[in-house]
Each structure stands twice: as C-alpha cells, then as structure tokens.
Design an enzyme around this catalytic site. Structure first.
Site, mmCIF file in Angstrom:
data_model
loop_
_atom_site.group_PDB
_atom_site.id
_atom_site.type_symbol
_atom_site.label_atom_id
_atom_site.label_comp_id
_atom_site.label_asym_id
_atom_site.label_seq_id
_atom_site.Cartn_x
_atom_site.Cartn_y
_atom_site.Cartn_z
ATOM 1 N N HIS A 136 0.846 -1.203 0.000
ATOM 2 C CA HIS A 136 0.000 0.000 0.000
ATOM 3 C C HIS A 136 0.879 1.251 0.000
ATOM 4 C CE1 HIS A 136 -2.903 3.044 1.107
ATOM 5 N NE2 HIS A 136 -3.819 2.210 0.688
ATOM 6 N N GLU A 275 -3.818 2.119 -7.251
ATOM 7 C CA GLU A 275 -4.198 3.279 -6.447
ATOM 8 C C GLU A 275 -3.234 4.432 -6.721
ATOM 9 O OE1 GLU A 275 -6.575 1.793 -2.716
ATOM 10 O OE2 GLU A 275 -4.479 2.104 -2.217
HETATM 11 P P1 13P Z 1 -9.633 6.713 -0.061
HETATM 12 O O1 13P Z 1 -10.774 5.874 -0.577
HETATM 13 O O2 13P Z 1 -9.892 7.302 1.290
HETATM 14 O O3 13P Z 1 -9.163 7.701 -1.074
HETATM 15 O O4 13P Z 1 -8.381 5.692 0.182
HETATM 16 C C1 13P Z 1 -7.999 4.845 -0.828
HETATM 17 C C2 13P Z 1 -7.054 3.858 -0.257
HETATM 18 O O5 13P Z 1 -5.910 4.171 0.049
HETATM 19 C C3 13P Z 1 -7.546 2.479 -0.045
HETATM 20 O O6 13P Z 1 -6.504 1.597 0.227
#
Ligand code: 13P
Length: 362
Positions: A136, A275
C-alpha cells in the site's frame, strides 16, 4: 437492474487495439469474475467498533450474492472480526454466503524471530485471515516521514557527526579507505555548502519517498502466498510521475519487481489494486475514468506478457482512490475494473453498503 453486478469474464478483443472487454459469464463458469469491493479501514476502529460497522453493512447487503466483499481492520481487530464473519452465522443472520473475506493490511516476510512489532503471514493465516494487502502506498511512500528516517540521515550529514565518524572509523583496524576519503572530502571547508545542500535534499527526498522497497514487497508477496493467503498487491504512481507521464514506466517496475518469481499457477491468488497516490484521501479527487481504463488495460496487458492471456483475464484488478457511492457504478462499467479498494468511504456503513451494492436498486 443494471447487469454489471452479475459475474462476467474478461476477454481480450484484439492485441493491436489494446482492448479488453467484459462479457457475461455462463452460469457456473469457473473462470467467471465476481467483483470484489474491499474496505481498507487503515488505522481506524477498535475491534468492537469494527464488528458493529460490519454488522450494519451486512444488514444493508442482505440481497448481495454475486459480489465479494472484504474488510481490512487494523491487526488488533482481525480476531474479533474473524469470529463474527463465520460463514454459518452470516448465512443464518444475513442470508449472506461465502462472499465475505477478512483482509490484513500488511504482513512481514520472515516467519518468526527477533522482529519486534511485526506480524508474519502464518500468524495471519492462523487467525482466519483470507487475504493480505501488500505494498500500500501508505507504506511504500510515507514511512520515512512517520519514522524520521529523513532527520536521521540529515543528522548524519552534519559536520559534527561526520567528524565523530571519522574518528570512530580511524580506530578500526581496517577502515574502508573510500569511506574515509569521502568523509574527509565532504568535511573540507569549501564543501560545507554542498554538505548542507545534500542534507536538505536527502531530507526532503526521504520524507516523501522512503518506505517499503519493491524487494521487500516481493518478499512479502511470497511469504503470504506460501502461507495460503491471497495477496492484494497495490501499485500506483505519485503526483510527480503522473505529471511527467511516467505512470506506465513506474507501474511496470512495481509489478515486475513486486511479483517476481510468482509462478503462473499461483497468480489466481493475486489481486492487483491500482491506487494513484494523487487520488487518495480527503481533499483529493478520484482519477478520471479514462485514466483508470487506460491503466487497467496497461496492467492487464503486462500480465498477459508475463503470464499469458488466460491468467491476465482471470486476475482481478481493483481501482482505489476516492471511490464513493456516486462514482462506483461508472467505474465498474469500465472494462478491466473488477472492483475497488476503498478507504474513507468504507468507514461509513451506508456509503460502503452502497458501494458494495453498485448496480442494485437501493
Ligand atoms: P480513499 O478511498 O480514502 O481515497 O483511500 C484509498 C485507499 O488508500 C484504499 O486503500
């Protein structure tokens, strides 16, 4: 009812066109894809609060059958939630089948030993964790800031520290000559500006970037898979790489290095989460649909190069970064998006239930 919630298959239309498509799956097709909506609670909720939130979400999702849902509480909440989501209980109470998965937010790559504070993959498997988030961006990029790597590097570039180190090294029987020469060079009066500049540069650099390396992430992936855990492998570019059009280059590195050595037959146990860092968290906006589509296509094409078309079609690729009830349906309509990894909105029962229920009537 929107049919996007029904299981489907990803198929590759044409290599030159670089286009993947979704097609409805036959009933009982083993390669059918079930969308996966996962909530990453990050460092929020004590165990009881986590169970209470999950209970409200299940209550709002009684009719959801063809979507997998996942919950990633902090380590302290895993056991309590594992007890609560016992499949027979969920079926009796909520009519929900085996579509609820317990996720950990991280793991360590060694299985045991003197690693104070770390949690191994077999420990997670032993308490009923199904999947683990690895790589992450909170851990790839922000650890330097949290743990002060940057200030300790800057301190090591101070004159006092270097002078002291020079003395210390000179006491050794075989000091490294090159290191000695470098320190002596840096300590020369005419280089003091360089030293200061270097300290400032490294401090800023580490504040922004120091965190888990691709190598460490790769070791975690192997540790998880060999302990029977599925992996949610996160990748994504920061704002600079995005602005410099280096997204694909960076993602390719993260994926090639992060998944290095993962055998073809274990790839169905890997889920990828794209992400983009600049789209995560409060104050940011989710990535535009066009970008999500392009990147998911790119990742699937890379998987095709690495593992062949069949695996590439089967691996679920999730999007994460400000996924909300009002944008999930349009994301899930995109070819190549097989679900979402949700941060903030997964902490609100109504919001996360709406996200899980995308395509179903309220
Ligand atoms: P948000 O949905 O708060 O933008 O976070 C995304 C995230 O990092 C999920 O792992």
């Amino acid at each position: 009812m929107n049919n996007s919630i029904q299981p489907y298959r990803n198929y590759y239309r044409q290599r030159t066109a670089n286009q993947w498509r979704k097609t409805p799956a036959e009933h009982g097709d083993p390669s059918a894809i079930r969308p996966f909506l996962a909530g990453n609670w990050k460092m929020n909720l004590i165990p009881r609060a986590g169970v209470a939130l999950a209970a409200r979400i299940f209550d709002l999702c009684r009719d959801v059958k063809d979507v997998d849902m996942g919950f990633a509480p902090p380590f302290t909440g895993l056991s309590t939630l594992a007890d609560y989501i016992e499949p027979d209980f969920l079926r009796r109470e909520y009519g929900i089948g085996r579509n609820v998965f317990l996720l950990a937010q991280d793991t360590f790559f060694e299985s045991k030993g003197a690693f104070t504070g770390e949690i191994s993959a077999d420990m997670l498997a032993a308490i009923g964790v199904d999947r683990v988030i690895i790589g992450h961006s909170d851990r790839r990029a922000n650890l330097g800031k949290y743990f002060g790597f940057s200030s300790s590097v800057a301190r090591r570039l101070s004159k006092d520290f270097l002078t002291h180190t020079l003395k210390r090294l000179n006491l050794r029987e075989n000091p490294d000559k090159q290191v000695l020469a470098t320190i002596e060079h840096l300590l020369k009066e005419e280089h003091s500006d360089v030293l200061e500049g270097l300290a400032t540069f490294l401090e800023a650099e580490l504040n922004e970037r120091a965190g888990e390396s691709d190598e460490a992430i790769n070791r975690k992936v192997h540790a998880a898979l060999s302990n029977g855990l599925q992996v949610i492998f996160c990748c994504g570019e920061n704002r600079e790489a995005h602005q410099m059009n280096e997204t694909f280059k960076l993602l390719e590195r993260q994926i090639r290095m992060g998944l290095e050595g993962v055998a073809r037959h274990t790839m169905p146990d890997v889920i990828i989460a794209y992400e983009p860092l600049w789209a995560i968290g409060e104050g940011a906006k989710s990535a535009p649909l066009e970008q999500i589509k392009q990147v998911h296509d790119f990742i699937r094409n890379l998987l095709m190069d690495l593992y062949g078309e069949q695996i590439a079609a089967q691996v679920r690729i999730l999007y994460g970064g400000n996924v909300k009830p009002d944008n999930i349906a349009s994301m899930m309509e995109l070819a190549g998006v097989d679900g979402a990894l949700v941060g903030g909105a997964s902490l609100n029962a109504f919001d996360f239930a709406k996200i899980i229920r995308f395509g179903l009537p309220d």
